[in-house]
Scaffold this active site. Structure first.
Site, PDB file in Angstrom:
ATOM      1  N   ASP A  50       0.835  -1.209   0.000  1.00 34.84           N
ATOM      2  CA  ASP A  50       0.000   0.000   0.000  1.00 34.84           C
ATOM      3  C   ASP A  50       0.871   1.262   0.000  1.00 34.84           C
ATOM      4  O   ASP A  50       2.003   1.240   0.470  1.00 34.84           O
ATOM      5  CB  ASP A  50      -0.916  -0.030   1.240  1.00 34.84           C
ATOM      6  CG  ASP A  50      -2.084   0.934   1.108  1.00 34.84           C
ATOM      7  OD1 ASP A  50      -2.356   1.404  -0.020  1.00 34.84           O
ATOM      8  OD2 ASP A  50      -2.719   1.223   2.136  1.00 34.84           O
TER       9      ASP A  50
ATOM     10  N   ASN B  31     -11.068  -2.454  -5.140  1.00 31.32           N
ATOM     11  CA  ASN B  31     -10.326  -1.446  -5.917  1.00 31.32           C
ATOM     12  C   ASN B  31     -11.031  -1.068  -7.229  1.00 31.32           C
ATOM     13  O   ASN B  31     -10.680  -0.080  -7.869  1.00 31.32           O
ATOM     14  CB  ASN B  31      -8.885  -1.912  -6.213  1.00 31.32           C
ATOM     15  CG  ASN B  31      -7.989  -1.902  -4.986  1.00 31.32           C
ATOM     16  OD1 ASN B  31      -7.089  -2.726  -4.853  1.00 31.32           O
ATOM     17  ND2 ASN B  31      -8.211  -0.964  -4.069  1.00 31.32           N
TER      18      ASN B  31
HETATM   19  C1  IPE Z   1      -5.325  -2.737  -0.069  1.00 28.40           C
HETATM   20  O1  IPE Z   1      -5.023  -1.407  -0.204  1.00 28.40           O
HETATM   21  C2  IPE Z   1      -5.370  -3.399  -1.425  1.00 28.40           C
HETATM   22  C3  IPE Z   1      -4.081  -3.541  -2.106  1.00 28.40           C
HETATM   23  C4  IPE Z   1      -2.921  -3.231  -1.621  1.00 28.40           C
HETATM   24  C5  IPE Z   1      -4.170  -4.092  -3.435  1.00 28.40           C
HETATM   25  P1  IPE Z   1      -6.166  -0.297  -0.316  1.00 28.40           P
HETATM   26  O2  IPE Z   1      -5.476   1.002  -0.527  1.00 28.40           O
HETATM   27  O3  IPE Z   1      -7.175  -0.694  -1.336  1.00 28.40           O
HETATM   28  O4  IPE Z   1      -6.824  -0.374   1.114  1.00 28.40           O
HETATM   29  P2  IPE Z   1      -7.713   0.691   1.908  1.00 28.40           P
HETATM   30  O5  IPE Z   1      -8.741   1.235   0.932  1.00 28.40           O
HETATM   31  O6  IPE Z   1      -6.788   1.763   2.388  1.00 28.40           O
HETATM   32  O7  IPE Z   1      -8.302  -0.083   3.036  1.00 28.40           O
HETATM   33  C1  IPE Z   2      -1.590   0.355  -3.346  1.00 30.78           C
HETATM   34  O1  IPE Z   2      -1.410   1.721  -3.361  1.00 30.78           O
HETATM   35  C2  IPE Z   2      -1.896  -0.198  -4.717  1.00 30.78           C
HETATM   36  C3  IPE Z   2      -3.282  -0.641  -4.893  1.00 30.78           C
HETATM   37  C4  IPE Z   2      -4.207  -0.624  -3.987  1.00 30.78           C
HETATM   38  C5  IPE Z   2      -3.632  -1.134  -6.202  1.00 30.78           C
HETATM   39  P1  IPE Z   2      -2.621   2.750  -3.284  1.00 30.78           P
HETATM   40  O2  IPE Z   2      -3.002   3.102  -4.686  1.00 30.78           O
HETATM   41  O3  IPE Z   2      -3.713   2.239  -2.446  1.00 30.78           O
HETATM   42  O4  IPE Z   2      -1.912   3.981  -2.608  1.00 30.78           O
HETATM   43  P2  IPE Z   2      -2.523   4.981  -1.536  1.00 30.78           P
HETATM   44  O5  IPE Z   2      -3.067   4.158  -0.417  1.00 30.78           O
HETATM   45  O6  IPE Z   2      -3.579   5.765  -2.243  1.00 30.78           O
HETATM   46  O7  IPE Z   2      -1.363   5.823  -1.115  1.00 30.78           O
HETATM   47 MG    MG Z   3      -4.125   2.412  -0.460  1.00 27.91          MG
END
Ligand code: IPE
Ligand code: IPE
Ligand code: MG
Length: 256
Positions: free
Chosen positions: A26, A74
């Site tokens: 993340d 997502n």
């Molecule tokens: C979890 O991260 C999913 C992945 C890393 C693919 P998210 O960014 O989707 O999680 P939340 O929304 O902060 O819980």
């Molecule tokens: C994790 O990074 C990747 C996916 C969830 C696909 P994020 O895109 O969630 O990054 P933040 O949480 O917005 O920083």
């Molecule tokens: Mg995230």
């Protein structure tokens, strides 16, 4: 004077290695934002981090690595971002497949990938078929993965078997149930790493992480290094895993 890079396996205790590490990758978006870049650039940098960490896990002889690449939730993101994530996924698989195969890695997907764009499905099928007989590290990519959806899928499959009288309700135990999950026949994660500081699970491997050790860092995924991984493993090795029991000393007293 030539200083040889220390073998990374020397800095961890080889006798107490996790068998399965799961990672919630993340923080790509925040990484890009900090650099005043579009979020997509964060995802690109995240792919380089993934490559780095897969290589580190191979060096450590890790049996199973699972990474959370795209969740069932997502899809709520803007279409442009979802499209970009799918595009770099295909790019990652196509670019890295030969090397992953040479390293004897078996690629596996957790999640229903048949609703992903055609190009993704094709890239994944190619990777799964090519690496299916490999005997080295199992590299699970959780894609369109949600733990609740995984559990519901298992329940439905078992319900059909019960209806057809192929299984008796009394025979459904934990080990039977586990065989209907994407991680069937794999050990549960010993260590769950989450980058970017959120103190939540976000619908990842809910069944499998019942007794995993959690390790959360504020580092954003694109900045996550081999050294961070080693630190997580060293911290894990200092933990006392009790699985609900007690650790008894030689005299039979508990050490708590
Ligand atoms: C979890 O991260 C999913 C992945 C890393 C693919 P998210 O960014 O989707 O999680 P939340 O929304 O902060 O819980
Ligand atoms: C994790 O990074 C990747 C996916 C969830 C696909 P994020 O895109 O969630 O990054 P933040 O949480 O917005 O920083
Ligand atoms: Mg995230």
């Amino acid at each position: 004077m030539v200083i040889e890079k220390k073998d990374i396996t020397e800095t961890v205790n080889n006798m107490n290695m996790p068998k399965h590490i799961a990672i919630i990758m993340d923080g790509n978006g925040r990484w890009a934002k900090k650099k005043l870049m579009p979020r997509t650039m964060g995802h690109r940098a995240g792919m380089s981090a993934l490559k780095r960490i897969v290589q580190a896990c191979v060096k450590l002889n890790l049996p199973v690595l699972t990474v959370f690449a795209f969740s069932t939730e997502n899809w709520k993101r803007p279409k442009d971002e979802v499209d970009y994530l799918m595009k770099i996924l295909v790019e990652f698989v196509n670019k890295e497949l030969t090397e992953l195969h040479e390293q004897n890695i078996r690629i596996n997907v957790l999640g229903d990938y048949y609703c992903l764009p055609r190009q993704c499905q094709d890239a994944i099928d190619k990777a799964l078929i090519l690496t299916t007989n490999n005997t080295g590290m199992i590299f699970n990519i959780a894609l369109n993965y949600g733990a609740r959806a995984e559990i519901i899928k298992a329940v439905r499959e078992i319900a059909v078997l019960v209806k057809e009288e192929k299984v008796l309700p009394k025979d459904i135990d934990e080990s039977f149930f586990s065989n209907f999950l994407f991680t069937r026949e794999m050990p549960d994660p010993d260590l769950l790493i989450r980058t970017a500081g959120e103190m939540r699970i976000s619908n990842f491997l809910l069944w499998q992480i019942a007794y995993s050790e959690l390790w959360i860092t504020d580092k954003l995924w694109p900045d996550f290094s081999e050294e961070d991984l080693l630190q997580a493993i060293r911290d894990y090795q200092r933990r006392e895993r009790r699985f609900g029991g007690l650790i008894l000393d030689k005299e039979g007293d508990n050490n708590a």
